[in-house]
Motif scaffolding. Structure first.
Motif, PDB file in Angstrom:
ATOM      1  N   VAL A  99     -85.502 -49.463 -93.259  1.00 52.95           N
ATOM      2  CA  VAL A  99     -85.352 -48.148 -93.061  1.00 52.95           C
ATOM      3  C   VAL A  99     -86.783 -47.535 -93.016  1.00 52.95           C
ATOM      4  CG1 VAL A  99     -83.842 -47.126 -95.470  1.00 52.95           C
ATOM      5  CG2 VAL A  99     -85.954 -47.771 -95.908  1.00 52.95           C
ATOM      6  N   ALA A 100     -87.400 -46.748 -91.892  1.00 49.94           N
ATOM      7  CA  ALA A 100     -88.268 -46.335 -91.794  1.00 49.94           C
ATOM      8  C   ALA A 100     -89.111 -46.233 -93.446  1.00 49.94           C
ATOM      9  CB  ALA A 100     -88.777 -45.437 -91.127  1.00 49.94           C
ATOM     10  N   THR A 101     -90.861 -46.797 -92.988  1.00 53.34           N
ATOM     11  CA  THR A 101     -91.974 -46.322 -94.018  1.00 53.34           C
ATOM     12  C   THR A 101     -91.344 -45.414 -94.552  1.00 53.34           C
ATOM     13  OG1 THR A 101     -92.760 -47.354 -92.420  1.00 53.34           O
ATOM     14  CG2 THR A 101     -94.631 -46.585 -94.258  1.00 53.34           C
ATOM     15  N   THR A 102     -91.547 -43.815 -94.361  1.00 44.88           N
ATOM     16  CA  THR A 102     -91.292 -42.664 -94.895  1.00 44.88           C
ATOM     17  C   THR A 102     -90.212 -42.238 -95.401  1.00 44.88           C
ATOM     18  OG1 THR A 102     -93.145 -41.829 -93.215  1.00 44.88           O
ATOM     19  CG2 THR A 102     -91.605 -40.016 -93.965  1.00 44.88           C
ATOM     20  N   ALA A 103     -88.695 -43.597 -94.605  1.00 48.42           N
ATOM     21  CA  ALA A 103     -87.898 -42.839 -95.200  1.00 48.42           C
ATOM     22  C   ALA A 103     -87.885 -43.865 -97.152  1.00 48.42           C
ATOM     23  CB  ALA A 103     -86.531 -43.312 -94.645  1.00 48.42           C
ATOM     24  N   ASN A 129     -91.573 -50.839 -89.370  1.00 47.40           N
ATOM     25  CA  ASN A 129     -92.197 -49.507 -89.110  1.00 47.40           C
ATOM     26  C   ASN A 129     -91.334 -49.342 -87.879  1.00 47.40           C
ATOM     27  OD1 ASN A 129     -92.697 -50.875 -86.318  1.00 47.40           O
ATOM     28  ND2 ASN A 129     -94.987 -50.782 -87.260  1.00 47.40           N
ATOM     29  N   ARG A 130     -91.453 -48.257 -87.076  1.00 48.69           N
ATOM     30  CA  ARG A 130     -90.323 -47.618 -86.372  1.00 48.69           C
ATOM     31  C   ARG A 130     -89.605 -49.059 -85.141  1.00 48.69           C
ATOM     32  NH1 ARG A 130     -87.867 -43.203 -83.695  1.00 48.69           N
ATOM     33  NH2 ARG A 130     -87.791 -43.232 -81.388  1.00 48.69           N
ATOM     34  N   ALA A 131     -91.433 -49.297 -84.516  1.00 45.47           N
ATOM     35  CA  ALA A 131     -91.150 -50.606 -83.203  1.00 45.47           C
ATOM     36  C   ALA A 131     -90.018 -51.637 -84.487  1.00 45.47           C
ATOM     37  CB  ALA A 131     -92.233 -50.969 -82.791  1.00 45.47           C
ATOM     38  N   MET A 147     -83.996 -44.415 -89.638  1.00 46.83           N
ATOM     39  CA  MET A 147     -84.864 -43.755 -88.646  1.00 46.83           C
ATOM     40  C   MET A 147     -85.234 -42.054 -88.525  1.00 46.83           C
ATOM     41  SD  MET A 147     -84.633 -45.641 -85.660  1.00 46.83           S
ATOM     42  CE  MET A 147     -85.646 -46.016 -85.089  1.00 46.83           C
ATOM     43  N   GLY A 148     -86.464 -42.048 -88.097  1.00 46.64           N
ATOM     44  CA  GLY A 148     -86.187 -40.385 -87.075  1.00 46.64           C
ATOM     45  C   GLY A 148     -85.045 -41.275 -85.266  1.00 46.64           C
ATOM     46  N   GLN A 149     -85.580 -40.156 -84.325  1.00 48.77           N
ATOM     47  CA  GLN A 149     -84.244 -40.011 -83.876  1.00 48.77           C
ATOM     48  C   GLN A 149     -84.597 -41.292 -82.550  1.00 48.77           C
ATOM     49  OE1 GLN A 149     -84.123 -36.571 -81.404  1.00 48.77           O
ATOM     50  NE2 GLN A 149     -82.523 -37.571 -80.047  1.00 48.77           N
ATOM     51  N   ASP A 163     -82.257 -33.088 -92.714  1.00 50.03           N
ATOM     52  CA  ASP A 163     -83.626 -32.680 -92.048  1.00 50.03           C
ATOM     53  C   ASP A 163     -84.721 -33.705 -92.573  1.00 50.03           C
ATOM     54  OD1 ASP A 163     -82.402 -30.816 -90.320  1.00 50.03           O
ATOM     55  OD2 ASP A 163     -82.827 -29.503 -91.852  1.00 50.03           O
ATOM     56  N   ASN A 164     -86.153 -33.973 -91.842  1.00 48.29           N
ATOM     57  CA  ASN A 164     -87.097 -34.186 -92.457  1.00 48.29           C
ATOM     58  C   ASN A 164     -88.599 -33.239 -92.013  1.00 48.29           C
ATOM     59  OD1 ASN A 164     -89.223 -35.884 -92.981  1.00 48.29           O
ATOM     60  ND2 ASN A 164     -88.809 -36.770 -91.354  1.00 48.29           N
ATOM     61  N   PRO A 165     -88.693 -32.347 -93.129  1.00 44.98           N
ATOM     62  CA  PRO A 165     -89.972 -31.250 -92.951  1.00 44.98           C
ATOM     63  C   PRO A 165     -91.208 -31.748 -92.443  1.00 44.98           C
ATOM     64  CG  PRO A 165     -88.065 -30.850 -93.817  1.00 44.98           C
ATOM     65  CD  PRO A 165     -88.062 -32.185 -94.426  1.00 44.98           C
ATOM     66  N   LEU A 194    -104.504 -40.547 -90.789  1.00 49.74           N
ATOM     67  CA  LEU A 194    -103.886 -41.065 -89.351  1.00 49.74           C
ATOM     68  C   LEU A 194    -102.458 -41.757 -89.707  1.00 49.74           C
ATOM     69  CD1 LEU A 194    -104.627 -39.974 -85.817  1.00 49.74           C
ATOM     70  CD2 LEU A 194    -103.304 -38.884 -87.825  1.00 49.74           C
ATOM     71  N   ARG A 195    -101.019 -42.483 -90.667  1.00 50.03           N
ATOM     72  CA  ARG A 195    -100.559 -43.549 -89.669  1.00 50.03           C
ATOM     73  C   ARG A 195    -100.943 -44.207 -88.948  1.00 50.03           C
ATOM     74  NH1 ARG A 195     -95.268 -43.558 -92.102  1.00 50.03           N
ATOM     75  NH2 ARG A 195     -95.055 -45.016 -91.182  1.00 50.03           N
ATOM     76  N   GLU A 196    -100.190 -45.284 -88.349  1.00 47.33           N
ATOM     77  CA  GLU A 196     -99.989 -46.549 -87.968  1.00 47.33           C
ATOM     78  C   GLU A 196     -99.972 -45.793 -86.101  1.00 47.33           C
ATOM     79  OE1 GLU A 196     -98.152 -46.634 -89.790  1.00 47.33           O
ATOM     80  OE2 GLU A 196     -96.622 -47.756 -89.421  1.00 47.33           O
ATOM     81  N   GLY A 198     -97.095 -46.351 -83.842  1.00 47.37           N
ATOM     82  CA  GLY A 198     -95.669 -46.371 -84.104  1.00 47.37           C
ATOM     83  C   GLY A 198     -95.018 -46.216 -85.160  1.00 47.37           C
ATOM     84  N   SER A 199     -95.947 -44.479 -85.806  1.00 43.87           N
ATOM     85  CA  SER A 199     -94.908 -44.442 -87.033  1.00 43.87           C
ATOM     86  C   SER A 199     -94.577 -43.605 -85.959  1.00 43.87           C
ATOM     87  CB  SER A 199     -96.169 -43.609 -87.571  1.00 43.87           C
ATOM     88  OG  SER A 199     -95.650 -42.157 -88.208  1.00 43.87           O
ATOM     89  N   GLY A 200     -93.151 -43.103 -86.501  1.00 40.83           N
ATOM     90  CA  GLY A 200     -92.337 -41.032 -86.073  1.00 40.83           C
ATOM     91  C   GLY A 200     -92.947 -40.337 -86.709  1.00 40.83           C
ATOM     92  N   THR A 201     -93.681 -40.239 -87.395  1.00 43.00           N
ATOM     93  CA  THR A 201     -94.473 -38.704 -88.313  1.00 43.00           C
ATOM     94  C   THR A 201     -95.554 -38.955 -86.990  1.00 43.00           C
ATOM     95  OG1 THR A 201     -94.046 -39.805 -90.267  1.00 43.00           O
ATOM     96  CG2 THR A 201     -96.236 -38.028 -89.748  1.00 43.00           C
ATOM     97  N   ARG A 202     -96.628 -39.695 -87.404  1.00 42.11           N
ATOM     98  CA  ARG A 202     -97.868 -39.851 -85.704  1.00 42.11           C
ATOM     99  C   ARG A 202     -97.107 -39.098 -84.748  1.00 42.11           C
ATOM    100  NH1 ARG A 202    -102.884 -43.711 -84.913  1.00 42.11           N
ATOM    101  NH2 ARG A 202    -103.018 -43.213 -82.968  1.00 42.11           N
ATOM    102  N   MET A 266     -89.964 -29.639 -88.181  1.00 44.28           N
ATOM    103  CA  MET A 266     -89.074 -30.724 -88.144  1.00 44.28           C
ATOM    104  C   MET A 266     -88.633 -31.549 -86.824  1.00 44.28           C
ATOM    105  SD  MET A 266     -87.102 -29.547 -90.088  1.00 44.28           S
ATOM    106  CE  MET A 266     -86.961 -27.979 -91.950  1.00 44.28           C
ATOM    107  N   ARG A 267     -88.251 -32.692 -87.853  1.00 48.02           N
ATOM    108  CA  ARG A 267     -88.283 -34.157 -87.635  1.00 48.02           C
ATOM    109  C   ARG A 267     -86.700 -34.037 -88.721  1.00 48.02           C
ATOM    110  NH1 ARG A 267     -90.094 -38.120 -84.438  1.00 48.02           N
ATOM    111  NH2 ARG A 267     -89.397 -39.210 -85.142  1.00 48.02           N
ATOM    112  N   ARG A 268     -85.656 -35.230 -87.976  1.00 49.43           N
ATOM    113  CA  ARG A 268     -84.474 -35.881 -88.747  1.00 49.43           C
ATOM    114  C   ARG A 268     -84.582 -36.431 -88.742  1.00 49.43           C
ATOM    115  NH1 ARG A 268     -82.538 -31.133 -85.145  1.00 49.43           N
ATOM    116  NH2 ARG A 268     -82.841 -30.015 -87.513  1.00 49.43           N
ATOM    117  N   TRP A 269     -83.978 -36.754 -89.222  1.00 51.98           N
ATOM    118  CA  TRP A 269     -83.192 -38.572 -90.180  1.00 51.98           C
ATOM    119  C   TRP A 269     -81.685 -38.597 -89.946  1.00 51.98           C
ATOM    120  CZ3 TRP A 269     -87.072 -41.079 -91.688  1.00 51.98           C
ATOM    121  CH2 TRP A 269     -88.158 -40.713 -92.212  1.00 51.98           C
ATOM    122  N   TYR A 270     -81.232 -40.226 -88.748  1.00 53.05           N
ATOM    123  CA  TYR A 270     -80.708 -40.655 -88.157  1.00 53.05           C
ATOM    124  C   TYR A 270     -80.262 -41.994 -89.342  1.00 53.05           C
ATOM    125  CZ  TYR A 270     -81.657 -37.526 -84.540  1.00 53.05           C
ATOM    126  OH  TYR A 270     -81.342 -35.851 -83.852  1.00 53.05           O
TER     127      TYR A 270
END
Ligand code: PGA
Length: 312
Positions: A99-103, A129-131, A147-149, A163-165, A194-196, A198-202, A266-270
């Motif tokens: 899972v992604a850091t945030t998840a 992280n996402r990568a 993860m994010g999309q 949803d991931n607000p 900021l996050r590193e 490669g982070s989806g949030t960043r 708004m992002r979304r979890w997948y």
């Protein structure tokens, strides 16, 4: 005749790929080892099964007969494995979730509930992280990822389930705390934690700023949401984080959500798996379980309206 399954498997790979080298790569063997297995098989068969035509390894007449039957045996064996797994049920099954850091903030809670429902399943959770997530899926080292999309065009199957607000946070003493409808451009004057890379949030924050022709003051970078929230609470700057990571900090009054135009973003979890990969019984059960429980398990802080503009 004493063919071994291994010999048949090697023969099948050479025939299918038309090459000893490619078969060696696929099976993680050396090329001489592949040639040796085929040579032994041919010796026992008493007839040539493959012939070299230029750079291609081609089936002989006898080889073609054998190849069709080896394919049928392989299909039978795969089916036998599935039948056995179904008999075992989930007990003894295995789920490798990445899972992604945030998840990570909610994935442990969901996984604990899953483990209570299916005590026989062996679970492994990686928070990366996402990568790294994409690399795990690519190498078949994770059954499922949250993860994010995922990037378009990747051989992945992704289903959104929640949803991931994203919100802007500041220390309660920050001059912007308590102000109403802060323009986005005003944030460009502030320093961000900021996050590193490669982070989806960043990425979502960077795209939002770039879309409005704004430059982000990025002087501080951290790889966990925990460190970011502590830095914000200590007055080091503003940050954009998922609402899913904030429950405790908001309750304790350590950080405030700023009322910024266009936020929450708004992002979304997948839930993501490799396309064409059949899930084992444990992973399939988790894929059904997650959307059922996610909304109720991912607690949002009271009084925050989780609606906002779609992230790009
Ligand atoms: P993260 O979150 O990579 O910032 O932890 C996942 C995402 O929002 O894509």
């Amino acid at each position: 005749m004493h063919f071994t399954l291994r010999q048949l498997e090697v023969f099948e790979a050479v025939a299918r790929l038309g090459s000893y080298t490619k078969a060696a790569r696929e099976l993680h063997l050396s090329q001489p080892a592949v040639s040796m297995q085929v040579a032994q098989l041919e010796e026992q068969a008493g007839i040539a099964l493959l012939e070299q035509v230029g750079r291609q390894a081609r089936l002989t007449e006898a080889g073609r007969e054998l190849y069709a039957r080896v394919r049928a045996v392989q299909r039978e064996l795969a089916e036998a494995e599935e039948v056995l797994a179904a008999h075992r049920g989930l007990r003894g099954g295995r789920l490798r979730l990445a899972v992604a850091t945030t998840a990570g903030a909610f994935a442990t809670r969901v996984l604990a509930a899953f483990a209570r429902r299916h005590p026989g399943v062996r679970l492994a959770l990686e928070i990366i992280n996402r990568a790294e997530l994409l690399a795990r899926l690519e190498a078949h080292e994770a059954d499922l990822a949250i993860m994010g999309q995922p990037p378009a065009g990747a051989p992945l199957r992704a289903r959104p389930f929640l949803d991931n607000p994203l919100v802007v946070i500041a220390s309660p003493e920050h001059p912007l705390a308590g102000q109403r409808r802060i323009p986005l451009a005003r944030l460009a004057e502030e320093r961000f934690v900021l996050r590193e890379e490669g982070s989806g949030t960043r990425g979502a924050l960077e795209r939002l700023f770039a879309g409005h022709g704004l430059v982000l003051r990025a002087e501080l970078e951290m790889s966990t949401n925990e460190a970011i929230k502590q830095s914000v609470a200590a007055g080091l700057g503003l940050a954009v984080v998922s609402l899913h990571t904030l429950e405790l900090e908001l309750a304790a009054g350590r950080v405030r959500i700023l009322d910024v135009e266009g936020f929450p973003l708004m992002r979304r979890w997948y839930l993501v798996q490799r396309r064409g990969r059949r899930l084992g019984p444990a992973a399939a059960a988790f894929a059904a379980f997650l959307p059922e429980v996610a909304a109720e398990m991912v607690r949002l802080p009271d009084g925050v309206a989780p609606t906002g503009r779609e992230a790009v």
